[in-house]
Design a protein around this motif. Structure first.
Motif, PDB file in Angstrom:
ATOM      1  N   LEU A   1       0.892  -1.350   0.045  1.00  0.00           N
ATOM      2  CA  LEU A   1      -0.049  -0.015  -0.154  1.00  0.00           C
ATOM      3  C   LEU A   1       0.977   1.155  -0.010  1.00  0.00           C
ATOM      4  O   LEU A   1       1.957   1.216   0.583  1.00  0.00           O
ATOM      5  CB  LEU A   1      -0.918  -0.058   1.411  1.00  0.00           C
ATOM      6  N   ASP A   2       0.327   2.436  -0.425  1.00  0.00           N
ATOM      7  CA  ASP A   2       1.012   3.610  -0.370  1.00  0.00           C
ATOM      8  C   ASP A   2       0.841   4.172   0.920  1.00  0.00           C
ATOM      9  O   ASP A   2       1.515   5.052   1.390  1.00  0.00           O
ATOM     10  CB  ASP A   2       0.803   4.493  -1.588  1.00  0.00           C
ATOM     11  N   GLU A   3      -0.467   4.092   1.694  1.00  0.00           N
ATOM     12  CA  GLU A   3      -0.773   4.814   2.758  1.00  0.00           C
ATOM     13  C   GLU A   3      -1.702   3.934   3.646  1.00  0.00           C
ATOM     14  O   GLU A   3      -2.354   2.927   3.057  1.00  0.00           O
ATOM     15  CB  GLU A   3      -1.308   6.298   2.597  1.00  0.00           C
ATOM     16  N   VAL A   4      -1.731   4.119   4.754  1.00  0.00           N
ATOM     17  CA  VAL A   4      -2.557   3.380   5.655  1.00  0.00           C
ATOM     18  C   VAL A   4      -4.051   3.736   5.439  1.00  0.00           C
ATOM     19  O   VAL A   4      -4.408   4.961   5.346  1.00  0.00           O
ATOM     20  CB  VAL A   4      -2.475   3.739   7.039  1.00  0.00           C
ATOM     21  N   PRO A   5      -5.132   2.748   5.300  1.00  0.00           N
ATOM     22  CA  PRO A   5      -6.163   3.040   5.299  1.00  0.00           C
ATOM     23  C   PRO A   5      -7.007   3.762   6.165  1.00  0.00           C
ATOM     24  O   PRO A   5      -6.504   3.491   7.152  1.00  0.00           O
ATOM     25  CB  PRO A   5      -7.024   1.669   4.906  1.00  0.00           C
ATOM     26  N   VAL A   6      -7.789   4.803   6.114  1.00  0.00           N
ATOM     27  CA  VAL A   6      -8.384   5.238   7.021  1.00  0.00           C
ATOM     28  C   VAL A   6     -10.131   5.219   6.907  1.00  0.00           C
ATOM     29  O   VAL A   6     -10.551   5.268   5.876  1.00  0.00           O
ATOM     30  CB  VAL A   6      -8.204   6.912   7.002  1.00  0.00           C
ATOM     31  N   THR A   7     -10.809   5.539   8.079  1.00  0.00           N
ATOM     32  CA  THR A   7     -12.182   5.453   8.064  1.00  0.00           C
ATOM     33  C   THR A   7     -12.622   6.803   7.802  1.00  0.00           C
ATOM     34  O   THR A   7     -11.886   7.761   8.033  1.00  0.00           O
ATOM     35  CB  THR A   7     -12.688   5.022   9.323  1.00  0.00           C
ATOM     36  N   ALA A   8     -13.967   6.949   7.621  1.00  0.00           N
ATOM     37  CA  ALA A   8     -14.477   8.423   7.186  1.00  0.00           C
ATOM     38  C   ALA A   8     -14.154   9.447   8.324  1.00  0.00           C
ATOM     39  O   ALA A   8     -13.890  10.414   8.174  1.00  0.00           O
ATOM     40  CB  ALA A   8     -16.033   8.122   6.965  1.00  0.00           C
ATOM     41  N   GLY A   9     -14.232   9.001   9.263  1.00  0.00           N
ATOM     42  CA  GLY A   9     -13.887   9.816  10.620  1.00  0.00           C
ATOM     43  C   GLY A   9     -12.528   9.967  11.310  1.00  0.00           C
ATOM     44  O   GLY A   9     -12.276  10.586  11.887  1.00  0.00           O
ATOM     45  N   GLY A  10     -11.651   9.234  10.313  1.00  0.00           N
ATOM     46  CA  GLY A  10     -10.048   9.250  10.610  1.00  0.00           C
ATOM     47  C   GLY A  10     -10.113   8.230  11.753  1.00  0.00           C
ATOM     48  O   GLY A  10     -11.077   7.731  11.969  1.00  0.00           O
ATOM     49  N   CYS A  11      -8.879   8.262  12.200  1.00  0.00           N
ATOM     50  CA  CYS A  11      -8.544   7.148  13.465  1.00  0.00           C
ATOM     51  C   CYS A  11      -7.667   7.717  14.220  1.00  0.00           C
ATOM     52  O   CYS A  11      -6.778   8.552  13.985  1.00  0.00           O
ATOM     53  CB  CYS A  11      -8.093   5.844  12.806  1.00  0.00           C
ATOM     54  N   SER A  12      -7.545   7.124  15.493  1.00  0.00           N
ATOM     55  CA  SER A  12      -6.630   7.662  16.537  1.00  0.00           C
ATOM     56  C   SER A  12      -5.973   6.270  17.130  1.00  0.00           C
ATOM     57  O   SER A  12      -6.496   5.345  17.210  1.00  0.00           O
ATOM     58  CB  SER A  12      -7.529   8.263  17.635  1.00  0.00           C
ATOM     59  N   PHE A  13      -4.675   6.638  17.687  1.00  0.00           N
ATOM     60  CA  PHE A  13      -4.039   5.439  18.142  1.00  0.00           C
ATOM     61  C   PHE A  13      -4.688   4.945  19.232  1.00  0.00           C
ATOM     62  O   PHE A  13      -5.181   5.900  20.415  1.00  0.00           O
ATOM     63  CB  PHE A  13      -2.677   6.032  18.413  1.00  0.00           C
ATOM     64  N   GLN A  14      -4.710   3.687  19.427  1.00  0.00           N
ATOM     65  CA  GLN A  14      -5.483   3.050  20.588  1.00  0.00           C
ATOM     66  C   GLN A  14      -4.577   2.770  21.813  1.00  0.00           C
ATOM     67  O   GLN A  14      -4.862   2.535  22.977  1.00  0.00           O
ATOM     68  CB  GLN A  14      -6.160   1.903  20.132  1.00  0.00           C
ATOM     69  N   GLU A  15      -3.292   2.339  21.264  1.00  0.00           N
ATOM     70  CA  GLU A  15      -2.505   1.981  22.299  1.00  0.00           C
ATOM     71  C   GLU A  15      -1.323   3.085  22.107  1.00  0.00           C
ATOM     72  O   GLU A  15      -1.040   3.710  21.158  1.00  0.00           O
ATOM     73  CB  GLU A  15      -1.736   0.498  22.004  1.00  0.00           C
ATOM     74  N   GLY A  16      -0.521   3.171  23.098  1.00  0.00           N
ATOM     75  CA  GLY A  16       0.532   3.822  23.098  1.00  0.00           C
ATOM     76  C   GLY A  16       1.715   3.385  22.547  1.00  0.00           C
ATOM     77  O   GLY A  16       1.783   2.472  21.788  1.00  0.00           O
ATOM     78  N   ILE A  17       2.980   3.989  22.621  1.00  0.00           N
ATOM     79  CA  ILE A  17       4.270   3.402  22.363  1.00  0.00           C
ATOM     80  C   ILE A  17       4.370   1.893  22.788  1.00  0.00           C
ATOM     81  O   ILE A  17       4.353   2.027  24.006  1.00  0.00           O
ATOM     82  CB  ILE A  17       5.275   4.565  22.210  1.00  0.00           C
ATOM     83  N   VAL A  18       4.789   0.929  22.325  1.00  0.00           N
ATOM     84  CA  VAL A  18       4.961  -0.256  22.861  1.00  0.00           C
ATOM     85  C   VAL A  18       6.433  -0.433  22.411  1.00  0.00           C
ATOM     86  O   VAL A  18       6.964  -0.184  21.164  1.00  0.00           O
ATOM     87  CB  VAL A  18       4.252  -1.233  22.075  1.00  0.00           C
ATOM     88  N   PRO A  19       7.280  -0.946  23.103  1.00  0.00           N
ATOM     89  CA  PRO A  19       7.812  -1.939  22.666  1.00  0.00           C
ATOM     90  C   PRO A  19       7.419  -2.933  23.856  1.00  0.00           C
ATOM     91  O   PRO A  19       7.121  -2.448  25.027  1.00  0.00           O
ATOM     92  CB  PRO A  19       9.449  -2.208  23.027  1.00  0.00           C
ATOM     93  N   ALA A  20       7.031  -4.005  23.239  1.00  0.00           N
ATOM     94  CA  ALA A  20       6.172  -5.178  23.957  1.00  0.00           C
ATOM     95  C   ALA A  20       6.800  -5.165  25.275  1.00  0.00           C
ATOM     96  O   ALA A  20       6.486  -5.749  26.329  1.00  0.00           O
ATOM     97  CB  ALA A  20       6.324  -6.460  22.988  1.00  0.00           C
TER      98      ALA A  20
END
Length: 125
Positions: free
Chosen positions: A106-125
């Protein structure tokens, strides 16, 4: 003695009905060891996974194995992996390794009509 700062991060979000994982920094053997278990867990429970490589600055053989293992785990569970193209250095490594046909790009991440927000913070596991 000072703390060690990891050279990579991972963020997860829901985007366009898929779980999108943004990898950032150096995806090498240390990143494989730290992020591998989390990506395997996502692959076991999420039928549609998108891995975003745009912020990856370095990718070695361990990082490529991480992507291939994630793809294979998803396929074993009937899911699919899509990968957002990285920058020129990352793309060159993938091309040289002959893995261009191994992933759906893909050239970019698919987005929903309302956009999207990060559900989790920075991980390293």
């Amino acid at each position: 003695m000072g703390g060690y700062e990891l050279a990579f991060t991972m963020r997860e979000r829901v985007a366009g009905g898929a779980v999108a994982v943004e990898l950032r920094g150096e995806i090498d053997i240390l990143a494989d060891q730290e992020l591998g278990p989390r990506l395997e867990a996502l692959a076991a429970c999420c039928p549609d996974l998108v891995i975003d490589l745009r912020a990856v600055t370095f990718l070695d053989a361990s990082g490529m194995r991480l992507l291939l293992r994630t793809r294979d785990r998803l396929a074993a569970h009937g899911g699919r992996l899509r990968v957002v193209r990285g920058g020129p250095r990352v793309s060159r490594v993938i091309r040289i390794a002959g893995l261009g046909a191994a992933f759906e790009w893909l050239d970019e991440v698919p987005v929903t009509a309302g956009g999207c927000s990060f559900q989790e913070g920075i991980v390293p596991a």
